[in-house]
Structure formats: C-alpha cells, structure tokens
Design a protein around this motif. Structure first.
Motif, PDB file in Angstrom:
ATOM      1  N   SER A   1      42.165 -20.559  24.376  1.00  0.00           N
ATOM      2  CA  SER A   1      41.584 -21.115  25.600  1.00  0.00           C
ATOM      3  C   SER A   1      42.006 -22.546  25.925  1.00  0.00           C
ATOM      4  CB  SER A   1      40.058 -21.094  25.510  1.00  0.00           C
ATOM      5  OG  SER A   1      39.600 -19.782  25.310  1.00  0.00           O
TER       6      SER A   1
ATOM      7  N   CYS B   1      47.134 -26.002  27.779  1.00  0.00           N
ATOM      8  CA  CYS B   1      47.176 -27.272  28.520  1.00  0.00           C
ATOM      9  C   CYS B   1      47.097 -28.482  27.584  1.00  0.00           C
ATOM     10  CB  CYS B   1      46.019 -27.361  29.496  1.00  0.00           C
ATOM     11  SG  CYS B   1      45.989 -26.020  30.690  1.00  0.00           S
TER      12      CYS B   1
ATOM     13  N   ASN C   1      47.515 -32.468  28.543  1.00  0.00           N
ATOM     14  CA  ASN C   1      46.600 -32.909  29.599  1.00  0.00           C
ATOM     15  C   ASN C   1      45.533 -33.821  28.999  1.00  0.00           C
ATOM     16  OD1 ASN C   1      47.483 -31.648  32.083  1.00  0.00           O
ATOM     17  ND2 ASN C   1      46.997 -29.715  31.077  1.00  0.00           N
ATOM     18  N   GLY C   2      45.214 -34.885  29.711  1.00  0.00           N
ATOM     19  CA  GLY C   2      44.208 -35.830  29.221  1.00  0.00           C
ATOM     20  C   GLY C   2      44.593 -36.439  27.879  1.00  0.00           C
TER      21      GLY C   2
ATOM     22  N   LEU D   1      45.166 -35.097  25.238  1.00  0.00           N
ATOM     23  CA  LEU D   1      44.509 -34.434  24.116  1.00  0.00           C
ATOM     24  C   LEU D   1      45.384 -33.289  23.603  1.00  0.00           C
ATOM     25  CD1 LEU D   1      41.857 -34.108  22.395  1.00  0.00           C
ATOM     26  CD2 LEU D   1      41.193 -32.359  24.070  1.00  0.00           C
TER      27      LEU D   1
ATOM     28  N   GLY E   1      41.585 -37.910  22.979  1.00  0.00           N
ATOM     29  CA  GLY E   1      42.471 -38.010  24.137  1.00  0.00           C
ATOM     30  C   GLY E   1      42.332 -39.332  24.852  1.00  0.00           C
ATOM     31  N   MET E   2      42.629 -39.297  26.144  1.00  0.00           N
ATOM     32  CA  MET E   2      42.601 -40.494  26.975  1.00  0.00           C
ATOM     33  C   MET E   2      41.258 -41.217  26.863  1.00  0.00           C
ATOM     34  SD  MET E   2      44.485 -39.788  30.506  1.00  0.00           S
ATOM     35  CE  MET E   2      43.024 -39.104  31.248  1.00  0.00           C
ATOM     36  N   ALA E   3      40.193 -40.440  26.849  1.00  0.00           N
ATOM     37  CA  ALA E   3      38.848 -41.020  26.849  1.00  0.00           C
ATOM     38  C   ALA E   3      38.363 -41.376  25.442  1.00  0.00           C
ATOM     39  CB  ALA E   3      37.879 -40.052  27.512  1.00  0.00           C
ATOM     40  N   GLY E   4      39.219 -41.184  24.451  1.00  0.00           N
ATOM     41  CA  GLY E   4      38.813 -41.487  23.081  1.00  0.00           C
ATOM     42  C   GLY E   4      38.468 -40.211  22.326  1.00  0.00           C
TER      43      GLY E   4
ATOM     44  N   ALA F   1      37.216 -36.827  21.082  1.00  0.00           N
ATOM     45  CA  ALA F   1      36.727 -35.617  21.737  1.00  0.00           C
ATOM     46  C   ALA F   1      35.616 -34.999  20.910  1.00  0.00           C
ATOM     47  CB  ALA F   1      37.857 -34.625  21.937  1.00  0.00           C
TER      48      ALA F   1
ATOM     49  N   LEU G   1      32.536 -35.299  23.520  1.00  0.00           N
ATOM     50  CA  LEU G   1      33.057 -35.014  24.850  1.00  0.00           C
ATOM     51  C   LEU G   1      33.457 -33.544  24.993  1.00  0.00           C
ATOM     52  CD1 LEU G   1      33.992 -36.086  27.615  1.00  0.00           C
ATOM     53  CD2 LEU G   1      36.190 -36.674  26.550  1.00  0.00           C
ATOM     54  N   LEU G   2      34.052 -33.016  23.913  1.00  0.00           N
ATOM     55  CA  LEU G   2      34.488 -31.621  23.967  1.00  0.00           C
ATOM     56  C   LEU G   2      33.330 -30.691  24.312  1.00  0.00           C
ATOM     57  CD1 LEU G   2      36.993 -29.913  21.630  1.00  0.00           C
ATOM     58  CD2 LEU G   2      34.810 -28.790  22.051  1.00  0.00           C
TER      59      LEU G   2
ATOM     60  N   ILE H   1      32.756 -28.269  27.737  1.00  0.00           N
ATOM     61  CA  ILE H   1      32.758 -26.799  27.725  1.00  0.00           C
ATOM     62  C   ILE H   1      31.363 -26.224  28.016  1.00  0.00           C
ATOM     63  CG2 ILE H   1      34.752 -26.578  26.169  1.00  0.00           C
ATOM     64  CD1 ILE H   1      32.796 -25.962  23.881  1.00  0.00           C
TER      65      ILE H   1
ATOM     66  N   MET I   1      35.944 -27.474  31.210  1.00  0.00           N
ATOM     67  CA  MET I   1      37.001 -26.877  30.380  1.00  0.00           C
ATOM     68  C   MET I   1      36.591 -25.490  29.914  1.00  0.00           C
ATOM     69  SD  MET I   1      39.445 -29.018  30.177  1.00  0.00           S
ATOM     70  CE  MET I   1      39.421 -30.381  31.346  1.00  0.00           C
TER      71      MET I   1
ATOM     72  N   GLN J   1      39.852 -25.745  32.082  1.00  0.00           N
ATOM     73  CA  GLN J   1      39.920 -26.083  33.495  1.00  0.00           C
ATOM     74  C   GLN J   1      40.334 -24.879  34.356  1.00  0.00           C
ATOM     75  OE1 GLN J   1      42.901 -28.880  35.010  1.00  0.00           O
ATOM     76  NE2 GLN J   1      41.227 -30.274  35.430  1.00  0.00           N
TER      77      GLN J   1
ATOM     78  N   GLN K   1      39.340 -22.035  34.606  1.00  0.00           N
ATOM     79  CA  GLN K   1      39.412 -20.719  33.973  1.00  0.00           C
ATOM     80  C   GLN K   1      38.014 -20.240  33.612  1.00  0.00           C
ATOM     81  OE1 GLN K   1      42.308 -20.756  30.805  1.00  0.00           O
ATOM     82  NE2 GLN K   1      43.856 -21.668  32.141  1.00  0.00           N
TER      83      GLN K   1
END
Ligand code: HEC
Length: 475
Positions: free
Chosen positions: A50, A54, A61-62, A64, A76-79, A81, A91-92, A96, A103, A105, A107
């Motif tokens: 899943s 990406c 992406n991001g 990550l 990732g970008m935001a630190g 996950a 964040l993950l 979801i 996420m 995204q 789908q």
C-alpha cells in the motif's frame, strides 16, 4: 548458521513478558495481544502493498522511504513518521486513520484491522525483527559455480604479480607467473562491476553491489587479502570506480544518475554530483586529483571540480550523436581521457579546455578519434606508459592501438561472445581480457598471440553441491 535466532528469541521473550506482566488488558484479554506484531512478517507486506509505490528510494513522496526499517525510522519531510510506543504521536497513524485517511493517497483506505496492526506495532515499540541475511559465505565458504560467470572487471596489480578478476560475490586473485588461483576475496555484494588498485598497490578497490538493494565499494588490503572496509551507497549496483592519485578519495557512478565521491578514511560522502541525465558508468580523476571526469549513458563527458563538487565543463560535444559511453580511462601521465561505447569509435580528449567553447560547440577538446571497432566498446585501458591502449568490444574482439598515431597493433579474439574488460600487465608485454564466456585470456601485446586461456572461476559439476550456494546463471 549464524542467523539471528538468539536475538529473535530475546525479542519474543521481552514481548511475552510485556504482555503478561504489563499489558493493561491483563491475562483475560490475552487473545488479542498474545503475540507481538512482527515488523518483518506483518508490517512489511502492508508497506509493500500500500505504500512502497510512492515511498521508494527512487522518488520518495514527502521524502519518506518505506523500503527499509532504517529509512522508515528516519522519517520524511515533516520529521519522524513513527514515534515508538506512541501511536497517537505518530504521523503515520494520523495519516492512515480517520474518516478520510490521507494515506495511501487517493487510494482505498487501509482496513480497520490493518490500521490496528500499525498502531499495535508502534505501541509495542516499533521494533525491527527482520532476520539477518542468511549468509553462509565467507573466506572459507566460496560461491560454487556450475556455469561460468560473466567477467565484468579485471585489473593487474601495479607490481604485475597479481591479476584480480571479478566473480559472483567474490574477487579472484591469480598469480601471474603460473595463473594459479591464489586467493578469493568474498564479500556481500553480488556483483563486482569495477576493480582498481591504488597506485602504490596497497589497496584493491571494488565497485558493485546487489541490484535494487545496495551499491557497495569494497577496499581490500593487498598485503593480507582482508577487507579493510565495505561502504554502502545508493540503492543499486555502482560502477566505474576510480581512486584519486593520493588514494584519499574514491569516485564511482550510479544508476540514479549521480556520481559520488567518498573519503576513503572517513567513509564520508563528499560529493553527490547530479548533473548527468542517465546511468553513469565511468569516473577518472585528473593527474593532480583536483578534478574528475564522469561519463555514461547520456553521452556526455563531464568535468567536475573535486573541492566544490561543481560542474566545470562538458568535455565532449554533446550534439554530435556519439551514443552512450560505456567505459572511460585516463592516460597514465597526461590529462587525457579515452572513451568508448555505443558508436564503436574510441575518442581521446583533453580533460581541460584550451580553446574556448564556440557557438557551434565543435569538439575542441578532441585529440583523436580512432578507427571504429567491430562492436560496441565495453572496455578500454592504457598501457602503463600510455603509449598504447586496448579496446574490448561486443562481438568478442580486443584490439591494441598506438595512442599517438592510431595504428592498430594487434587484433585478438578476447571472448567468444563479448569482451567486457581489458587490462595491460604493467610491463606492457601482456594484455588480459575477460567477458561473457567467463574465460580469462592472456595475449602477447607484441604479436597478439594467445599465451593462455583459463576459466575465471573453478566450475563444479552440476548437482554435486548444496543448491543454496550454486550460482546457476549470469550474476
Ligand atoms: C499514491 C501515492 C502514495 C501512496 C500509495 C502512499 N503515499 Fe504517503 N505520501 C504521498 C505523498 C504525495 C506525500 C506527500 C504529502 C504531501 O506533501 O501532501 C506523502 C506523505 C506521507 C507521509 C508524510 C511524510 C512527511 O514527513 O512529510 C507519511 C507518513 C506517509 N505518506 C505515509 C504513507 C503510508 C503509511 C502509506 C501506505 C499505507 C502511504 N503513505 C502511501 C503519496 C503516497
């Protein structure tokens, strides 16, 4: 087997302890939580299905990447996950969960059970239970070959005593007085793409890796035949190793279109040059080590300053339709670079421009274009004094030329199918070739006469050994 059984058992023990002793649900609710969520067997398959599409190393992406535990932990970008033990801070989980999860995204959202699995894994500490690679190969346990491997790289040691040859997962060292196998240097990388000795002969360098997993540079101590270090870089096999003249730096090309330069001592990545637009197959340093040249599929020979990592010049003319470059070599004493590839014509260039580039972009740095070869050029090498060079090409021919006037001095059948690598003995009397059929051939450079031919690796009769170790095809 040196698999991670003990480690796994410890984890399991800890988990069980946690659940029995610390679980807020206690024994009564043991059913739902009686075994810890396994990253390896439960989380990874979900990530693969899943998320990985990406969030892979090629274009994350991001920022990550989820294809390895270390990358996922890096975030990732935001630190971060994931925050181990804290699903609600992760964040993950936030992305979801909910009515319209962000996420994966655009789908189908994950099922409640799948989200719960991620939650529990993080709650339980987000541990990595990936078993160690099952790996029974080391110094005493060599790969066993039932068919010859393709020879992709060859190098004579600077004192001429040793010929280093690529195998599957190993470098084979041959004694050049009798061509007997004298050592096998077994490493982790499956593919050996490039071999080069430092000028003082103390280190044998290798660039290669395992396709779609990791690139690796290995440095071997030639006095003891032991691995000094293996440095991983990028997520795919790497090519075209070269040492700076003082052997403090090592450069190589990557399939992600970058050239990387690492410090040998600190293993630090000093340069990640990304001005190429396709795979990079070759690198060479200038004689003073201040610059390097790189080349590959995008047909360009690029000059780069080592101190700053900045692009200086396109050495060759990019609009001539020369075709992909497969191989480059620097003249031993001059700042000249020889290249060959798709269009079969070896070309010799000055590394540093003496005439300013013109609007017409004519090939001002070109010293000489030589005779076309009988196939795509896969390997080029200079003799130790630079007076001659050799080519190896698809189709199996190898040739020797006078560098200065371009006279062809010898033509040889260097391989039954295609020559991938050529190397001159330092005393100039012999040329070694290797390629598709797996044989090493040694030629007299004065006459082109075949002096010796031998299989690059010992071949075992099929079916005689442990299948797990048998190398059955092209590496
Ligand atoms: C179809 C593509 C796609 C899929 C599939 C996908 N993502 Fe993403 N993901 C993205 C994009 C794009 C971003 C960047 C978000 C943005 O900038 O809006 C992102 C960002 C993220 C972030 C934030 C990274 C950061 O630090 O900014 C996390 C965490 C994340 N995704 C987790 C997941 C998980 C877990 C899955 C699988 C369940 C998943 N993604 C599947 C496209 C995808």
């Amino acid at each position: 087997m040196k698999v991670s059984r003990p480690r796994f058992a410890i984890y399991l023990g800890v988990y069980l302890f946690c659940f029995v002793a610390l679980s807020p649900y206690g024994i009564a609710d043991q059913h739902a939580t009686d075994s810890a969520v396994s990253y390896h067997s439960q989380v990874v398959p979900l990530l693969k299905r899943s998320c990985q599409g990406c969030h892979h190393p090629g274009d994350p992406n991001g920022d990550l990447i989820v294809t390895s535990y270390a990358d996922l932990k890096r975030g990732g970008m935001a630190g971060d996950a994931i925050v181990p033990g804290e699903p609600d801070e992760s964040l993950l989980i936030e992305l979801i969960s909910g009515d319209e999860p962000a996420m994966p995204q655009n789908q189908e959202p994950l099922s409640t059970e799948e989200v719960e699995l991620f939650r529990r894994w993080i709650l339980e500490g987000a541990h990595d239970d990936t078993p160690d690679e099952v790996d029974d190969m080391d110094e005493g346990n060599h790969p066993i070959y039932t068919v010859p491997p393709v020879v992709t790289a060859l190098a004579y040691s600077p004192d001429g005593s040793t010929l280093a040859v690529s195998g599957f997962r190993e470098i084979l060292l041959y004694d050049t007085t009798n061509f007997e196998l004298k050592a096998r240097l077994v490493g982790k990388a499956h593919r050996i793409e490039s071999l080069m000795y430092t000028a003082d002969g103390k280190i044998l360098g290798m660039a290669g890796g395992s396709p779609a997993q990791f690139g690796e540079v290995q440095l071997w101590d030639t006095a003891t035949n032991s691995l000094i270090k293996a440095i991983r870089s990028s997520y795919d096999t790497v090519y075209g190793l070269s040492f700076s003249p003082d052997a403090s730096r090592v450069a190589f090309g990557c399939s992600d279109q970058t050239v990387r330069v690492l410090s040998v001592e600190g293993e630090k990545e000093l340069i990640k040059f990304d001005n190429h637009s396709d795979w990079v197959f070759g690198t060479v340093f200038s004689t003073d080590g201040s610059h390097f040249v790189s080349a590959g599929r995008d047909t360009a020979l690029k000059l780069v300053e080592v101190d700053t990592g900045s692009f200086v010049d396109d050495i060759n003319s990019s609009n001539k339709g020369y075709g992909e470059i497969n191989t480059i070599a620097r003249h031993p004493t001059e700042d000249w670079v020889l290249n060959g590839g798709e269009d079969r014509i070896p070309r010799l260039y000055k590394i540093f421009r003496e005439i300013r580039r013109d609007v017409g972009n004519t090939d001002f740095n070109l010293i000489q274009a030589y005779e076309a070869q009988s196939g795509t050029i896969e390997g080029v090498a200079f003799s130790a004094d630079g007076s001659q060079f050799a080519t190896g090409s698809g189709g199996g021919e190898a040739r020797i030329y006078n560098t200065e006037d371009g006279t062809r001095l010898a033509s040889m059948q260097g391989d039954a199918v295609g020559v991938f690598s050529v190397s001159f003995h330092p005393n100039g009397t012999q040329l070694a070739t290797g390629g598709f059929d797996g044989k090493i051939r040694i030629f007299d450079t004065a006459t082109g006469k075949l002096l010796n031919a031998f299989m690059s690796v010992p071949i075992e009769p099929a079916g005689s050994e442990d299948v797990a170790l048998v190398v059955t095809g092209m590496t």
